[in-house]
Scaffold this active site. Structure first.
Site, mmCIF file in Angstrom:
data_model
loop_
_atom_site.group_PDB
_atom_site.id
_atom_site.type_symbol
_atom_site.label_atom_id
_atom_site.label_comp_id
_atom_site.label_asym_id
_atom_site.label_seq_id
_atom_site.Cartn_x
_atom_site.Cartn_y
_atom_site.Cartn_z
ATOM 1 C CB SER A 109 -0.907 0.003 1.234
ATOM 2 O OG SER A 109 -1.581 1.239 1.367
ATOM 3 C CE1 TYR A 132 -6.149 4.705 -1.878
ATOM 4 C CE2 TYR A 132 -4.413 4.303 -0.279
ATOM 5 C CZ TYR A 132 -5.689 4.060 -0.744
ATOM 6 O OH TYR A 132 -6.504 3.176 -0.084
ATOM 7 C CB THR A 158 -6.728 2.481 -5.026
ATOM 8 O OG1 THR A 158 -6.000 1.301 -4.686
ATOM 9 C CG2 THR A 158 -8.058 2.467 -4.291
ATOM 10 C CE LYS A 256 -7.067 -3.209 -3.808
ATOM 11 N NZ LYS A 256 -8.120 -2.465 -3.080
ATOM 12 C CG HIS A 280 -11.315 0.217 -0.255
ATOM 13 N ND1 HIS A 280 -10.534 0.885 -1.160
ATOM 14 C CD2 HIS A 280 -10.667 0.333 0.923
ATOM 15 C CE1 HIS A 280 -9.474 1.399 -0.569
ATOM 16 N NE2 HIS A 280 -9.533 1.060 0.713
#
Length: 394
Positions: A109, A132, A158, A256, A280
């Protein structure tokens, strides 16, 4: 129960719940709103039934698969999570090492306790990176070059976090309040093993032992910083952003958070390589369908032009077998490995992976599938397949 006595993911969940303060466990476990989508992710798997081919020769089975040209030991992968630091101070380092030992993909992440370079240096396995987008797009090129230079093979954007979901458990617990509520402090004090590990991790950071991140790199030094970090990373992602990333990133590019099939054509045209069907983990918009219910629609729309993965609700190797039979190239698990991480650190994650591997192998044997490629839609019923008659229709 001891970790070595755990026989499934639910056992690891119980161990994690025993070790973690209530507010921290809720942060890992909870979903958005009334948690309807969180429950749907699990309930939908229970609705799907197997239709075995018992006369097939399954004396020898091969769980390995090839994704984006890389051979992996099995199609069960570790999803990106922003809460690893809450489970153990070793966080992504422990998870990356466990994934390498098991020869499975770990998608790290953006919201991480460790710099991406340190995680990559700690692992000999296959690492993908979940992105992100930074609010300042001017720095995107530099960030992507860092990711590539560290050795991450694939990049996943994402797309479902334009704002943070309504996670009411965290709101009620006031997990991120400043200063921490007395109740949170007391909960931590009541879990001395967790508190010692968490405070040691924070102290190591302050002494410079958690690596050297660039000044703008996200980290999870304390509970009260986590929400700010996620909010800073959350941003609207547009088609133009996808085009921009595609122009800058030369490796496999994944989207995603896809929950509908009618966007696949445009993604193919833009040069996207894969999609993760994901809500999510039920932590963003409550009321969306279970991901396994959307999977066949996306697989059919992708028509072999995109590699399709599933994320959400997988708790058993049997669940993975159902998703693979419906066309997924692989499945991601998040909460299961956080349970393993909380219960036993790196060793707990390794054990959790191996339990899922054993369950998938057993399911394949009993279904009559000697290889992952043998898993197809004839082996399941009750899935919501577009165009199917009767109760199976949408």
């Amino acid at each position: 129960m001891r970790m070595q006595d755990a026989v499934n993911v639910e056992d690891f969940r119980r161990l994690a719940r025993r070790r973690l303060p209530r507010a921290v466990f809720d942060a890992l476990e909870g979903g958005a709103g009334d948690e309807v989508s969180l429950r749907r992710n699990r309930a939908a798997f229970d609705r799907i039934e197997f239709r075995p081919r018992p006369l097939a020769d399954v004396a020898k089975r091969d769980l390995s698969t090839t994704v984006f040209g890389e051979r992996l030991s099995m199609p069960i992968m570790l999803a990106p999570t922003g809460a690893s630091r809450l489970a153990r101070s070793a966080a992504e380092i422990a998870v990356a090492r466990a994934a390498a030992r098991a020869d499975v993909v770990y998608m790290q992440s953006t919201v991480a306790a460790f710099p991406l370079e340190d995680v990559a240096a700690s692992s000999t396995g296959s690492l993908w990176y979940q992105l992100y987008l930074p609010p300042d797009r001017a720095g995107l090129g530099d960030l992507l070059r860092r990711i590539a230079a560290a050795g991450y093979r694939a990049l996943a954007i994402t797309i479902d976090t334009s704002i943070l979901g309504n996670r009411e458990r965290d709101t009620r617990n006031r997990l991120m309040s400043r200063p921490p509520r007395p109740r949170i402090v007391l909960q931590g004090a009541g879990k001395p093993a967790w508190a010692t590990d968490f405070l040691r991790g924070k102290a190591d950071y302050l002494r410079g032992r958690l690596g050297t991140a660039p000044p703008d790199a996200p980290s999870q030094l304390s509970l009260d910083q986590t929400r700010d970090t996620i909010m800073a990373a959350s941003d609207c992602v547009t088609w133009e952003d996808v085009e921009r990333v595609r122009a800058l990133w030369t490796g496999p590019l994944i989207i995603k958070g896809l929950m509908r099939g009618d966007e696949c054509d445009r993604l193919v045209e833009m040069g996207v390589d894969g999609v993760v069907v994901s809500n999510h983990g039920g932590r963003q918009l409550d009321g969306v369908p279970a991901t396994i219910d959307v999977l066949p629609e996306v697989v059919d729309a992708a028509a072999g032009r995109l590699t399709v993965f599933l994320d959400g609700g997988v708790r058993r190797g049997n669940d993975a077998a159902k998703a693979l039979a419906l066309g997924a190239a692989g499945v991601f698990v998040g909460r299961p490995y956080l349970y393993g991480l909380a219960a036993g650190g790196e060793a707990g994650v390794v054990r959790m992976i191996e339990l899922l591997r054993e369950e998938l192998d057993r399911a394949m044997a009993l279904l009559g599938a000697a290889t992952v490629a043998d898993l197809d839609r004839t082996l399941v019923s009750g899935a919501r397949v577009p165009g199917a008659p009767g109760p199976a229709g949408r």
